[in-house]
Scaffold this active site. Structure first.
Site, PDB file in Angstrom:
ATOM      1  N   ASP A  55       0.722  -1.148  -0.023  1.00  0.00           N
ATOM      2  CA  ASP A  55      -0.143   0.001   0.175  1.00  0.00           C
ATOM      3  C   ASP A  55       1.121   1.226   0.009  1.00  0.00           C
ATOM      4  OD1 ASP A  55       0.903   0.298   2.815  1.00  0.00           O
ATOM      5  OD2 ASP A  55      -1.073   0.040   3.667  1.00  0.00           O
ATOM      6  N   HIS A  56       0.212   2.282   0.306  1.00  0.00           N
ATOM      7  CA  HIS A  56       1.302   3.578   0.249  1.00  0.00           C
ATOM      8  C   HIS A  56       2.369   3.480   1.414  1.00  0.00           C
ATOM      9  CE1 HIS A  56      -1.848   4.341   3.185  1.00  0.00           C
ATOM     10  NE2 HIS A  56      -1.226   4.988   3.709  1.00  0.00           N
ATOM     11  N   CYS A 110       3.672  -3.203   3.951  1.00  0.00           N
ATOM     12  CA  CYS A 110       2.646  -2.183   4.350  1.00  0.00           C
ATOM     13  C   CYS A 110       3.389  -1.202   5.494  1.00  0.00           C
ATOM     14  CB  CYS A 110       1.416  -2.293   4.631  1.00  0.00           C
ATOM     15  SG  CYS A 110       0.961  -3.483   6.201  1.00  0.00           S
ATOM     16  N   GLY A 111       2.565  -0.402   6.420  1.00  0.00           N
ATOM     17  CA  GLY A 111       3.325   0.173   7.514  1.00  0.00           C
ATOM     18  C   GLY A 111       3.968  -0.790   8.491  1.00  0.00           C
ATOM     19  N   THR A 112       2.956  -1.674   8.787  1.00  0.00           N
ATOM     20  CA  THR A 112       3.543  -2.652   9.879  1.00  0.00           C
ATOM     21  C   THR A 112       3.505  -4.014   9.502  1.00  0.00           C
ATOM     22  OG1 THR A 112       1.445  -3.225  10.539  1.00  0.00           O
ATOM     23  CG2 THR A 112       2.478  -1.461  11.748  1.00  0.00           C
ATOM     24  N   GLY A 113       2.988  -4.381   8.275  1.00  0.00           N
ATOM     25  CA  GLY A 113       2.920  -5.834   7.781  1.00  0.00           C
ATOM     26  C   GLY A 113       1.602  -6.617   8.307  1.00  0.00           C
ATOM     27  N   GLY A 151      -1.724  -5.708   8.597  1.00  0.00           N
ATOM     28  CA  GLY A 151      -2.886  -5.514   7.816  1.00  0.00           C
ATOM     29  C   GLY A 151      -2.924  -6.546   6.706  1.00  0.00           C
ATOM     30  N   HIS A 153       8.685 -24.413   8.786  1.00  0.00           N
ATOM     31  CA  HIS A 153       7.912 -25.294   9.714  1.00  0.00           C
ATOM     32  C   HIS A 153       6.563 -24.843   9.072  1.00  0.00           C
ATOM     33  CE1 HIS A 153      10.531 -25.046  13.762  1.00  0.00           C
ATOM     34  NE2 HIS A 153      10.882 -25.579  12.636  1.00  0.00           N
ATOM     35  N   ARG A 209       8.502   0.087   7.547  1.00  0.00           N
ATOM     36  CA  ARG A 209       9.168   0.806   8.672  1.00  0.00           C
ATOM     37  C   ARG A 209      10.594   0.341   9.134  1.00  0.00           C
ATOM     38  NH1 ARG A 209       3.819   1.362  11.775  1.00  0.00           N
ATOM     39  NH2 ARG A 209       2.771   3.166  10.543  1.00  0.00           N
ATOM     40  N   HIS A 245       5.130 -31.128  10.793  1.00  0.00           N
ATOM     41  CA  HIS A 245       4.718 -29.945  10.009  1.00  0.00           C
ATOM     42  C   HIS A 245       3.803 -30.234   9.010  1.00  0.00           C
ATOM     43  CE1 HIS A 245       7.956 -27.745  12.379  1.00  0.00           C
ATOM     44  NE2 HIS A 245       8.653 -28.258  11.646  1.00  0.00           N
ATOM     45  N   ARG A 248       0.233 -30.545  10.603  1.00  0.00           N
ATOM     46  CA  ARG A 248      -0.360 -29.434  11.110  1.00  0.00           C
ATOM     47  C   ARG A 248      -1.029 -28.578   9.876  1.00  0.00           C
ATOM     48  NH1 ARG A 248       4.712 -28.710  15.048  1.00  0.00           N
ATOM     49  NH2 ARG A 248       3.972 -30.208  16.754  1.00  0.00           N
TER      50      ARG A 248
END
Length: 150
Positions: A8-9, A66-69, A71, A99, A110, A134, A137
């Site tokens: 995103d932006h 994105c800003g944090t990853g 979302g 895994h 960021r 693994h 699961r």
């Protein structure tokens, strides 16, 4: 291997830089947007579009920024068959593949470009361990997805 990448932006500038680095390393990179820095470029649109491409191209991998990853990861994981890991360090990048057989990673725009590139490099070069526990699961997740269509 096709590598789909989207932002995103909040991740746009890092995405542009990372595309160049990945192409220089010989990866076939497909940019899924955003194409601007406009704050109206909403992360779910790009995460969902990228996730659908990765499902259609099973040998591919996806990278979201994105800003944090966070979302991006939440949105992309709504698609059956996607295993998107929000990655914040080298160990998480490795274990996401080793895994969890993650096919997409979500990153924070960021973080420094050098760190992001290292996480991506680990993600793209680490194989799934194929350990029985693994596989078991992941099979449980797939079974749930098959029973609960979105």
């Amino acid at each position: 291997m096709n590598v789909y990448i989207a932002s995103d932006h909040g991740g746009y500038q890092k995405k542009q830089q990372l595309i160049i680095q990945l192409q220089q390393q010989g990866y076939h990179v497909i940019d899924m947007g955003a194409t601007t820095l406009l704050p109206t470029d909403d992360y779910p649109d790009y995460a969902l579009t990228l996730g659908k491409k990765v499902i259609q191209d099973p040998t591919s991998r996806g990278i979201l920024i994105c800003g944090t990853g966070i979302g991006m990861s939440i949105a992309c994981n709504k698609i059956n068959g996607i295993r998107c890991a929000k990655v914040g360090d080298e160990q998480e990048a490795s274990l996401a593949r080793l895994h969890n057989d993650a096919n997409v990673i979500a990153l924070s725009g960021r973080k420094p470009e050098e760190q992001l590139y290292r996480f991506i490099e680990i993600f793209l070069t680490t194989d799934f361990s194929m350990a029985e526990w693994h596989q078991r699961r992941i099979a449980k997740i797939r079974a749930y997805e098959e029973q609960h269509e979105y």
